[in-house]
Design a protein around this motif. Sequence first.
Motif, short mmCIF file in Angstrom:
data_model
loop_
_atom_site.label_atom_id
_atom_site.label_comp_id
_atom_site.label_asym_id
_atom_site.label_seq_id
_atom_site.Cartn_x
_atom_site.Cartn_y
_atom_site.Cartn_z
N HIS A 123 55.77 25.97 24.00
CA HIS A 123 56.61 27.05 23.49
C HIS A 123 55.74 28.19 22.96
CE1 HIS A 123 60.68 28.38 22.60
NE2 HIS A 123 60.14 29.03 21.58
N THR A 124 56.27 29.40 23.07
CA THR A 124 55.61 30.59 22.55
C THR A 124 56.49 31.22 21.48
OG1 THR A 124 54.48 31.02 24.64
CG2 THR A 124 54.71 32.88 23.13
N PHE A 125 55.94 31.44 20.31
CA PHE A 125 56.67 32.06 19.20
C PHE A 125 56.18 33.49 19.03
CE2 PHE A 125 56.55 27.50 18.37
CZ PHE A 125 57.90 27.23 18.16
N SER A 126 57.07 34.46 19.26
CA SER A 126 56.70 35.87 19.19
C SER A 126 56.69 36.37 17.75
CB SER A 126 57.68 36.71 20.01
OG SER A 126 57.58 36.38 21.38
N HIS A 127 55.74 37.26 17.47
CA HIS A 127 55.63 37.92 16.17
C HIS A 127 55.55 39.43 16.40
CE1 HIS A 127 54.50 33.79 15.33
NE2 HIS A 127 54.48 34.02 14.03
N ASN A 128 55.48 40.19 15.31
CA ASN A 128 55.40 41.65 15.41
C ASN A 128 54.00 42.18 15.16
OD1 ASN A 128 58.21 41.90 15.90
ND2 ASN A 128 58.59 41.61 13.70
N HIS A 129 53.04 41.27 14.93
CA HIS A 129 51.66 41.69 14.73
C HIS A 129 50.75 40.48 14.96
CE1 HIS A 129 48.51 44.39 13.62
NE2 HIS A 129 49.26 45.21 12.91
N ASP A 158 61.01 25.70 13.15
CA ASP A 158 61.47 24.35 13.42
C ASP A 158 61.21 24.06 14.89
OD1 ASP A 158 62.83 22.00 13.91
OD2 ASP A 158 64.62 22.56 12.80
N LEU A 159 60.25 23.16 15.18
CA LEU A 159 59.90 22.87 16.56
C LEU A 159 61.01 22.12 17.30
CD1 LEU A 159 56.14 21.84 16.23
CD2 LEU A 159 57.14 24.10 16.51
N GLY A 160 61.91 21.52 16.54
CA GLY A 160 63.06 20.87 17.16
C GLY A 160 64.08 21.87 17.64
N ARG A 161 64.03 23.07 17.08
CA ARG A 161 64.93 24.16 17.49
C ARG A 161 64.09 25.42 17.68
NH1 ARG A 161 68.86 25.91 14.03
NH2 ARG A 161 67.49 25.55 12.25
N PRO A 162 63.25 25.45 18.70
CA PRO A 162 62.28 26.54 18.85
C PRO A 162 62.92 27.92 19.05
CG PRO A 162 62.31 25.13 20.81
CD PRO A 162 63.12 24.43 19.77
N GLU A 163 64.17 27.95 19.51
CA GLU A 163 64.83 29.24 19.73
C GLU A 163 65.43 29.80 18.45
OE1 GLU A 163 64.28 30.60 22.48
OE2 GLU A 163 63.58 28.83 23.58
N ALA A 164 65.51 28.96 17.40
CA ALA A 164 66.13 29.41 16.14
C ALA A 164 65.23 30.40 15.42
CB ALA A 164 66.41 28.20 15.26
N GLU A 165 65.82 31.28 14.65
CA GLU A 165 65.05 32.24 13.85
C GLU A 165 64.23 31.48 12.81
OE1 GLU A 165 64.61 35.74 13.72
OE2 GLU A 165 65.28 35.42 15.78
N PRO A 166 62.96 31.86 12.60
CA PRO A 166 62.16 31.18 11.58
C PRO A 166 62.59 31.58 10.18
CG PRO A 166 60.95 33.04 12.47
CD PRO A 166 62.21 32.94 13.27
N LEU A 167 62.23 30.76 9.22
CA LEU A 167 62.44 31.08 7.81
C LEU A 167 61.21 31.79 7.28
CD1 LEU A 167 63.94 27.63 6.76
CD2 LEU A 167 65.21 29.74 7.29
#
Length: 348
Positions: A123-129, A158-167
């Motif tokens: 999975h790839t988690f996108s950030h803004n910087h 949450d790696l179990g819900r990778p599409e969910a918005e992070p906290l």
Amino acid sequence: MSYTNGYNSNPHSHSNTPAPQDQNANGNAAVKVQPLLCSGHTRPVTHLSFSNLLDDGTYLLISACKDGNPMLRSWLGDWIGTFLGHKGAVWSSKISLDTSKAVTGSADFTAKIWDCNSGEALHTFSHNHIVRSVALNPSQTPQYLLTGGHEKKIRLFDLGRPEAEPLILGSRPDGLSTDGIVRSLVWDEGSGGTMGVSASEDGLVRWWDLRTLSQTGSLDLGESITSMELAHGGGTLSVTAGKKVHFLDILRQHPPVTVELPHPPTSASLHPFARDRFVVGSTNDPWVRVYDLDSGKEKEVYKGHHGPVLCASYSPDGEVYASGSEDGTIRLWQTNPGKSYGLWQTQD
């Protein structure tokens, strides 16, 4: 070429047989110091991280590099594979507790989770910087990921819900977690996996309750922090800021121990068992140095690299420390030169 599983095949990225290097600068001429050379990277090596000790006594090593291609190696220094997919420098790389997964943070504004067996990006988690630091929760099956970097936000995925918005950690009105770029994140192996620690360029080490996302404590070191590492076995954080190395009790029950060095360290790693020495790198020169924790005196200094040493870390069994350099190489050094260990075999 690259295998279809995502790993890169590179015949030049295996460790070499130890070759004699400079002797101990303190005059110990009895034993030649023979570091293992691990080549393969093409740009400066920015971060090194060992796995925990496995049941068979071995471990893994992952390296982050400005070439954007983090590499996985065995305890012998032999190349296992290269994780292909980042499009910018990789600043941080770590291995999960069960060594099945790896995580990386990059200047391409992403963090990636990888399968250590196939080399595939899960999975790839996108950030803004730029993402400067990553940390997986210390459970056999990693379920959560912490990231931090130039946005000054610490995210909990949450790696179990990778599409969910992070906290986002903290409750500031501006939505930030810190006042400075986050340089390092650590997930405490104790405390039931509920505590995280951040170190940032605003000079503050912050403790976080990851259940409530709230800050529970902080320590102002008065200078911009450049690195932080949790010693294998837990308990002690090694933090570098300015010319000082600070050793902090992660539970904050004991006062910090601070050692001032003659040069600004890039990183510091405490010996996991003896806890009486630490290894550091420096941007000032290509030397790897080991210091005595109690006296602050230099115990060993070795030259092998051809550029500044950007990172250094002890293996989980304490028998080896690794150094990564501006010269694009990793070198593995024995804690006890002359002892038979791994590829170092003495002739009796």
